[in-house]
Design an enzyme around this catalytic site. Structure first.
Site, PDB file in Angstrom:
ATOM      1  N   ASP A  61      61.469  -7.728  23.412  1.00  0.00           N
ATOM      2  CA  ASP A  61      61.489  -7.460  21.978  1.00  0.00           C
ATOM      3  C   ASP A  61      61.928  -6.017  21.746  1.00  0.00           C
ATOM      4  OD1 ASP A  61      60.611  -8.226  19.130  1.00  0.00           O
ATOM      5  OD2 ASP A  61      59.469  -6.395  19.489  1.00  0.00           O
ATOM      6  N   THR A  94      65.912  -6.780  15.804  1.00  0.00           N
ATOM      7  CA  THR A  94      65.741  -5.361  16.146  1.00  0.00           C
ATOM      8  C   THR A  94      66.743  -4.927  17.209  1.00  0.00           C
ATOM      9  OG1 THR A  94      63.999  -6.008  17.703  1.00  0.00           O
ATOM     10  CG2 THR A  94      63.305  -5.307  15.528  1.00  0.00           C
ATOM     11  N   THR A  95      66.977  -5.779  18.203  1.00  0.00           N
ATOM     12  CA  THR A  95      67.932  -5.426  19.246  1.00  0.00           C
ATOM     13  C   THR A  95      69.347  -5.369  18.683  1.00  0.00           C
ATOM     14  OG1 THR A  95      66.529  -6.499  20.905  1.00  0.00           O
ATOM     15  CG2 THR A  95      68.795  -6.029  21.529  1.00  0.00           C
ATOM     16  N   ASP A 383      57.608 -13.063  15.250  1.00  0.00           N
ATOM     17  CA  ASP A 383      59.001 -12.953  14.810  1.00  0.00           C
ATOM     18  C   ASP A 383      59.476 -14.251  14.168  1.00  0.00           C
ATOM     19  OD1 ASP A 383      59.031 -10.411  15.778  1.00  0.00           O
ATOM     20  OD2 ASP A 383      60.270 -10.832  17.533  1.00  0.00           O
TER      21      ASP A 383
END
Length: 516
Positions: A61, A94-95, A383
């Site tokens: 994550d 997020t990545t 998520d």
């Protein structure tokens, strides 16, 4: 001043100016972006993060990795803020946001080397971001989102996050079922909680229509199962009252001592009798329940749990009102539940409050073989819950697997020709930067990134929007919608906006003054 230099900073301060400052900041941002690049996609790898005191976190994550890395460089911390914002706003991507920020910085560095002014780059990036948002809106899949589509959204979010491909599908169905229970016009996201428990496999994860309390009965003889329960929620202790003044009592005889002991017993028994007479079946207490009160309640067949932290959740789930003491309790302040049961998991007891008013709140009871597994599973489920909520409430879904980024890059690139001056170079650079997502997906899947990008662009020119789909030990270029790989449009919007803001802020910095 007689030609004497004037010093306005302390001798220990450090100052970096001009291209050196820009290069340092951009390099730091790119380094952070590279740290999470290999985690993107269903074939992304995990990171092991070990703290000074030996605590270990294993995750892919992006937000968790960047948060645990303890980054000190101020510019690099802006990438961390990008991931945090992405996580808070939409729960996923997020990545993607982090690597897009790093690639925007890399392209900006090339432009700076070609003597394009930083302000021009910033203006071009913002214009390109506007075009990217238009392209994302154009790609939103038509039609209402049914349960099948929502399962695909949840599964796309969880695949590759330590859940396993088989488990991801079952977990996605659990997530959608949880959302369905709390959706009444809008999704009451706060009514969904996640409770993790080590033991069994992730496939044993289930949805509890109610709440789970991590406490056990205060007495061994209390019932472990109560049906159609009347519930009291007490925010305090059930114990002897303490005097507000300092006082001493002289006991001169055995009769006086016995009378004092009997008075205590009567007070404690009175609490138990009051709860029983009111018809309380189960009492949740934030403070302590005195041992003798617990014994009396056990004889009355009343289940009591003390040290309960989240009374608000219990009260909200059961419809009970919180009271400060037993004396304040009235029957109209009771809550209700169809079933309350205490279940053993290894050496731990958990109390399940299910049904009745509690059905308004649900809990995803996540299982895993180790602490590391359940921690990663909790992050994946969190998520998934957030992205399904975003898909329902913030603009629908778009094709995943890098297909949206291919279309966005093409849209921005095709509109760059309409922009005059050097700003056009920044817009084209933005389009090239967006290509980092499908290229990274291809790399992590075991494909040649250049060949994959060529095939994706060729397919798009033939009106065939394709993405990088994981299949077997490698990947293929295929239609993501046919393979059920879809993402919320809100995730793409947020990634573009936050990455653009962070990159342009870093590019504009040409002077770094570090105090001692």
């Amino acid at each position: 001043m007689g030609g004497q230099p004037m010093f306005i900073l302390s001798e220990d301060s450090q100052r970096t100016q001009g291209k050196d400052a820009q290069s340092s900041n951009i390099s730091a941002g790119k380094a952070v972006s590279e740290a999470v690049r290999t985690t993107l996609g269903p074939r992304g790898m995990d990171k092991m993060l070990v703290s000074d005191d030996g605590d270990v976190v294993i995750t892919n994550d992006g937000a968790t990795i960047l948060d645990e890395m303890d980054i000190e460089h101020p510019a690099a911390n802006m990438i961390v803020e990008v991931a945090e914002t992405q996580e808070e706003e939409v729960g996923d991507g997020t990545t993607t946001a982090s690597i897009l920020t790093g690639e925007l910085l890399a392209k900006a560095e090339d432009l700076l080397d070609d003597d394009v002014h930083a302000t021009t780059i910033v203006e071009g990036y913002h214009e390109a971001a506007r075009l990217a948002r238009e392209a994302i809106d154009d790609l939103v899949v038509d039609g209402d989102l049914d349960d099948e589509s929502l399962v695909e959204v949840a599964e796309s979010s969880m695949t590759g996050k330590g859940t396993g491909d088989v488990a991801a599908e079952a977990l996605a169905e659990t997530v959608v079922e949880a959302i369905r229970h709390v959706r009444d016009g809008r999704v009451e996201r706060e009514n969904i909680t996640i409770h993790t428990q080590v033991g069994s496999s992730s496939s044993a994860t289930e949805l509890v229509e109610g709440v789970i309390v991590d406490e056990e009965p205060v007495h061994d003889n209390m019932p472990r199962t109560v049906e159609d329960a009347s519930i009291a929620v007490i925010d305090g202790d059930i114990d002897l009252k303490e005097s507000n003044i300092d006082a001493e009592y002289n006991v001169n005889s055995v009769d006086q001592l016995n009378a004092a002991i009997e008075a205590e017993e009567n007070e404690l028994r009175g609490y138990a009798d009051a709860l029983a007479d009111l018809g309380v079946d189960v009492a949740f207490v934030s403070g302590d329940v005195e041992d003798r009160v617990a014994a009396y309640l056990a004889k009355e067949g009343v289940l009591a749990l003390d040290g309960v932290d989240d009374l608000e959740a219990i009260a909200g789930a059961t419809g009970a009102s919180r009271v400060a003491s037993v004396e304040d309790l009235e029957t109209d302040e009771f809550g209700e539940a169809e079933s309350i049961s205490v279940r053993a998991y290894g050496e731990e007891d958990l109390t399940f409050v299910e049904g009745g008013a509690a059905a308004e709140a649900v809990t995803v009871f996540a299982r895993g073989g180790t602490e590391h597994v359940v921690d990663e599973l909790e992050r994946a489920i969190m998520d998934a819950l957030d992205v399904v909520t975003a898909a329902l409430e913030r603009g629908g879904v778009v094709p995943g697997a890098g297909a949206t980024e291919v279309a966005v890059a093409d849209y921005v690139r095709s509109h760059a020709a309409t922009i005059e001056g050097r700003k056009q170079l920044a817009v084209e650079a933005f389009a090239d930067a967006v290509d980092v997502v499908p290229r990274t997906l291809a790399t992590n899947t075991g494909m040649d990134p250049i060949d994959a990008l060529v095939d994706l662009r060729s397919a798009y020119e033939d009106d065939d929007l394709s993405g990088v789909i994981s299949e077997g030990q490698t990947g293929v270029i295929a239609d993501p919608l046919e393979h059920g790989v879809i993402d919320p449009a809100a995730v793409k919007h947020e990634a573009v906006e936050s990455a653009t803001e962070a990159a342009t802020m870093i590019v504009r910095i040409d002077d770094v003054i570090a105090a001692s």
